[in-house]
Design a protein around this motif. Structure first.
Motif, PDB file in Angstrom:
ATOM      1  N   PHE A   1       0.842  -1.202   0.000  1.00 44.26           N
ATOM      2  CA  PHE A   1       0.000   0.000   0.000  1.00 44.26           C
ATOM      3  C   PHE A   1       0.880   1.256   0.000  1.00 44.26           C
ATOM      4  N   ARG A   2       1.888   1.252   0.855  1.00 41.85           N
ATOM      5  CA  ARG A   2       2.843   2.357   0.870  1.00 41.85           C
ATOM      6  C   ARG A   2       3.575   2.449  -0.470  1.00 41.85           C
ATOM      7  N   GLY A   3       3.955   1.295  -1.012  1.00 44.13           N
ATOM      8  CA  GLY A   3       4.657   1.273  -2.287  1.00 44.13           C
ATOM      9  C   GLY A   3       3.812   1.825  -3.421  1.00 44.13           C
ATOM     10  N   TYR A   4       2.527   1.486  -3.428  1.00 38.03           N
ATOM     11  CA  TYR A   4       1.626   1.981  -4.471  1.00 38.03           C
ATOM     12  C   TYR A   4       1.495   3.496  -4.386  1.00 38.03           C
ATOM     13  N   LEU A   5       1.459   4.012  -3.151  1.00 37.40           N
ATOM     14  CA  LEU A   5       1.378   5.459  -2.960  1.00 37.40           C
ATOM     15  C   LEU A   5       2.662   6.136  -3.424  1.00 37.40           C
ATOM     16  N   LEU A   6       3.823   5.546  -3.063  1.00 37.82           N
ATOM     17  CA  LEU A   6       5.100   6.104  -3.512  1.00 37.82           C
ATOM     18  C   LEU A   6       5.171   6.153  -5.038  1.00 37.82           C
ATOM     19  N   ASP A   7       4.700   5.091  -5.687  1.00 36.40           N
ATOM     20  CA  ASP A   7       4.688   5.081  -7.150  1.00 36.40           C
ATOM     21  C   ASP A   7       3.786   6.176  -7.695  1.00 36.40           C
ATOM     22  N   GLY A   8       2.678   6.458  -7.003  1.00 35.98           N
ATOM     23  CA  GLY A   8       1.805   7.556  -7.424  1.00 35.98           C
ATOM     24  C   GLY A   8       2.511   8.900  -7.337  1.00 35.98           C
ATOM     25  N   PHE A   9       3.265   9.124  -6.253  1.00 32.58           N
ATOM     26  CA  PHE A   9       4.055  10.344  -6.131  1.00 32.58           C
ATOM     27  C   PHE A   9       5.092  10.430  -7.253  1.00 32.58           C
TER      28      PHE A   9
ATOM     29  N   ARG B   1       1.346  -5.704 -12.772  1.00 37.09           N
ATOM     30  CA  ARG B   1       1.611  -4.771 -13.865  1.00 37.09           C
ATOM     31  C   ARG B   1       0.346  -4.004 -14.236  1.00 37.09           C
ATOM     32  N   ASP B   2      -0.779  -4.685 -14.253  1.00 36.56           N
ATOM     33  CA  ASP B   2      -2.046  -4.014 -14.577  1.00 36.56           C
ATOM     34  C   ASP B   2      -2.349  -2.904 -13.573  1.00 36.56           C
ATOM     35  N   LEU B   3      -2.169  -3.199 -12.272  1.00 35.38           N
ATOM     36  CA  LEU B   3      -2.405  -2.182 -11.249  1.00 35.38           C
ATOM     37  C   LEU B   3      -1.430  -1.020 -11.398  1.00 35.38           C
ATOM     38  N   ALA B   4      -0.176  -1.332 -11.707  1.00 31.76           N
ATOM     39  CA  ALA B   4       0.820  -0.283 -11.872  1.00 31.76           C
ATOM     40  C   ALA B   4       0.465   0.619 -13.056  1.00 31.76           C
ATOM     41  N   LEU B   5       0.009   0.030 -14.151  1.00 33.77           N
ATOM     42  CA  LEU B   5      -0.392   0.821 -15.308  1.00 33.77           C
ATOM     43  C   LEU B   5      -1.626   1.661 -15.002  1.00 33.77           C
ATOM     44  N   GLN B   6      -2.550   1.121 -14.200  1.00 33.06           N
ATOM     45  CA  GLN B   6      -3.711   1.921 -13.777  1.00 33.06           C
ATOM     46  C   GLN B   6      -3.264   3.147 -12.985  1.00 33.06           C
ATOM     47  N   ASN B   7      -2.271   2.982 -12.126  1.00 34.46           N
ATOM     48  CA  ASN B   7      -1.720   4.090 -11.353  1.00 34.46           C
ATOM     49  C   ASN B   7      -1.187   5.170 -12.294  1.00 34.46           C
ATOM     50  N   VAL B   8      -0.397   4.753 -13.277  1.00 35.89           N
ATOM     51  CA  VAL B   8       0.159   5.706 -14.242  1.00 35.89           C
ATOM     52  C   VAL B   8      -0.952   6.432 -14.980  1.00 35.89           C
ATOM     53  N   ARG B   9      -1.926   5.664 -15.488  1.00 36.35           N
ATOM     54  CA  ARG B   9      -3.005   6.279 -16.276  1.00 36.35           C
ATOM     55  C   ARG B   9      -3.795   7.278 -15.446  1.00 36.35           C
ATOM     56  N   TYR B  10      -4.100   6.913 -14.195  1.00 33.49           N
ATOM     57  CA  TYR B  10      -4.877   7.822 -13.353  1.00 33.49           C
ATOM     58  C   TYR B  10      -4.127   9.129 -13.144  1.00 33.49           C
ATOM     59  N   VAL B  11      -2.864   9.040 -12.755  1.00 33.80           N
ATOM     60  CA  VAL B  11      -2.103  10.259 -12.466  1.00 33.80           C
ATOM     61  C   VAL B  11      -1.937  11.096 -13.726  1.00 33.80           C
ATOM     62  N   MET B  12      -1.595  10.467 -14.839  1.00 38.77           N
ATOM     63  CA  MET B  12      -1.371  11.228 -16.073  1.00 38.77           C
ATOM     64  C   MET B  12      -2.664  11.875 -16.564  1.00 38.77           C
TER      65      MET B  12
END
Length: 532
Positions: A389-397, A427-438
């Motif tokens: 959870f912390r890692g996902y947030l860090l990736d969002g930052f 990988r799918d979750l990570a790409l969702q993170n990228v898409r949301y932020v962008m």
């Protein structure tokens, strides 16, 4: 690739100019050294460009067999081209493959030809290697035609995602799935330890540890698969691998021949993190970058690795220093701004006060110093703890900094970093993170301006000042053996806290100082296109 060219930090342009002048001062003696030496891998790459491939029944590449036989008879300092094509013209074999087989069996002897024989061998070798370079030219034009036909990634940053199972036939469907999920660049990580092999494995491979072997056939298979997916998706999917290690020039040549689009190619990574001899590395990297320039390949440099061994705040200036040196070496070899995927990373300890502001300052400094380059922005790894959870947030930052500063190539961060090799679902979750932020940030960088003289600008200016100081220090560094100042600085542990002496490391025995009779048609032809 579209990049944000407008500076957004009020840096002293005279200091920026001074930093580049110092980088040139530090880099020129290294280039001079590289021009005076050759390596076994440069010579084998020349044979590959002339069309020699394949391996003997034991798996030893024919280029190794032939180069080793020439070296045993006449040494490496003259190059392999004149002895090899002299042997062909003397009727020792009808082609390179047959000559390599005979050389491996010990049934042919080589010499350095003189007079008319030397002239004939020079002409024949230049013709053969020139044909290989024209094949690389044709693959570059093929890329341009395909992009024009199917379309390109709609915007930057390009989303860069790693696959590597060890089995190329498993990598292919994973890469295609990643592209369908939104990845623009697929990187196939090499098998652990391949950088220390002094040969390039042959054929399609199905066994690799924490990665897949880089071979010409693996390049061909993945490129064909991604071309198919590019047509399906209506956007060109780029392919990345690694031109590093003891076979850097050969892998660069194979990448050009098989139309790869990006290659990891850092001037000091192999020295610092693989203990490869510094002289060998700088000779090999210059040749490999000349091939990349010819092939229209974007290089990715490895400054992010320094921050895995040194503190990201204290060592920030070493990243900027390396970026400036990588820029100098790349442009000297003929690469253009759009081919400079200079590396940097989001690696500050999140518990440090103002860590996000510091990351933003470092990213803005890189963007400001290299406004036309597609910078490669690397996600957090060192301070990923296993708390997903912390890692996902860090990736969002991390993604947000990428959006705010207009990075060109964004490597997707994984929440399971430091836990397991990522699953497809990760990988799918990570790409969702990228898409949301962008999508949410949009063109926020058009509105974002740090306060003049504020924390971010002061931090960037401080790092630039430390960079100038370090480059000036390196320029005046010396050692008893008279090596170029940069090699003395590397030996002192200046970068990544790694001490690597110029007369140590792997691969030193594969380096030779060129004789007065040295000839290599590949370096001659590539030099004609290199920026001075």
């Amino acid at each position: 690739m579209t990049t944000t060219a407008r500076p957004r930090l009020d840096l002293d342009r005279a200091r920026v100019k001074e930093a580049r002048q110092l980088a040139r001062k530090v880099g020129r003696p290294v280039v001079s050294m590289a021009r005076k030496h050759t390596t076994v891998s440069v010579e084998r790459a020349t044979l590959r460009l002339a069309g020699l491939g394949g391996a003997d029944p034991d798996g030893t590449p024919w280029v190794n067999r032939l180069a080793d036989a020439v070296r045993a008879d006449v040494g490496l300092e003259h190059g392999v081209a004149l002895p090899v094509w002299d042997a062909l013209l003397r009727g020792e074999a009808e082609d390179l493959a047959t000559l390599a087989a005979k050389a491996g069996a010990g049934s042919v002897r080589f010499r350095v030809p003189e007079g008319r024989d030397s002239t004939r061998a020079t002409s024949a070798s230049r013709k053969a290697v020139g044909a290989g370079l024209r094949r690389i030219d044709a693959r570059r034009k093929e890329r341009e035609r395909l992009i024009a036909k199917v379309g390109d990634a709609p915007a930057t940053p390009w989303i860069y995602l790693i696959v590597a199972t060890g089995d190329i036939h498993e990598d292919i469907p994973q890469a295609q799935a990643a592209a369908r999920a939104g990845a623009d660049v697929i990187a196939v990580i090499r098998s652990t330890g391949q950088s220390l092999l002094d040969f390039v494995p042959e054929g399609a491979t199905r066994e690799g540890f924490a990665g897949t072997y880089a071979t010409q056939e693996n390049f061909r298979l993945m490129r064909a698969a991604l071309d198919e997916t590019s047509r399906e998706l209506g956007r060109y999917i780029r392919l990345t691998n690694y031109a590093s290690g003891l076979c850097m020039p050969e892998i660069a040549a194979l990448a050009g021949l098989e139309r790869l689009d990006m290659m990891l190619n850092d001037s000091m990574y192999g020295i610092l993190f693989r203990d490869i001899n510094p002289v060998r590395t700088f000779v090999d990297q210059r040749f490999s970058r000349q091939v990349h320039a010819r092939a229209g390949i974007i290089i990715n440099t490895g400054e992010d690795n320094y921050l895995t061994t040194a503190d990201a705040v204290e060592a920030a200036h070493t990243v900027t220093t390396s970026q400036l040196l990588n820029e100098y070496f790349a442009k000297e070899a003929g690469l253009e701004d759009w081919q400079l995927g200079l590396g940097h990373a989001f690696e500050i300890d999140p518990d440090v006060p103002d860590s996000f502001r510091l990351e933003l300052a470092h990213a803005m400094l890189a963007r400001d110093l290299f406004p036309k380059a597609p910078l490669k922005w690397m996600p957090p790894t060192r301070h990923m703890t296993g708390d997903v959870f912390r890692g996902y947030l860090l990736d969002g930052f991390f993604n947000l900094v990428g959006a705010l500063t207009g990075q060109g190539i964004l490597l997707v961060g994984m929440m399971t970093e430091a836990v397991v090799t990522p699953w497809l679902s990760d990988r799918d979750l990570a790409l969702q993170n990228v898409r949301y932020v962008m999508n949410a940030a949009g063109n926020l960088r058009e509105d974002f301006r740090p306060a003049p003289g504020g924390f971010i600008e002061r931090r960037a200016d401080h790092v630039l000042g430390e960079t100038i100081g370090l480059l000036d220090q390196i320029a005046h560094d010396t050692d008893a053996a008279g090596h170029p100042p940069l090699l003395a600085a590397i030996a002192d542990g200046t970068f990544g806290l790694m001490k690597r002496p110029a007369d140590g490391g792997r691969g030193l025995d594969g380096v030779a100082r060129k004789s007065a009779r040295y000839y290599n048609p590949a370096t001659e032809l590539l030099d004609q296109g290199a920026a001075r």
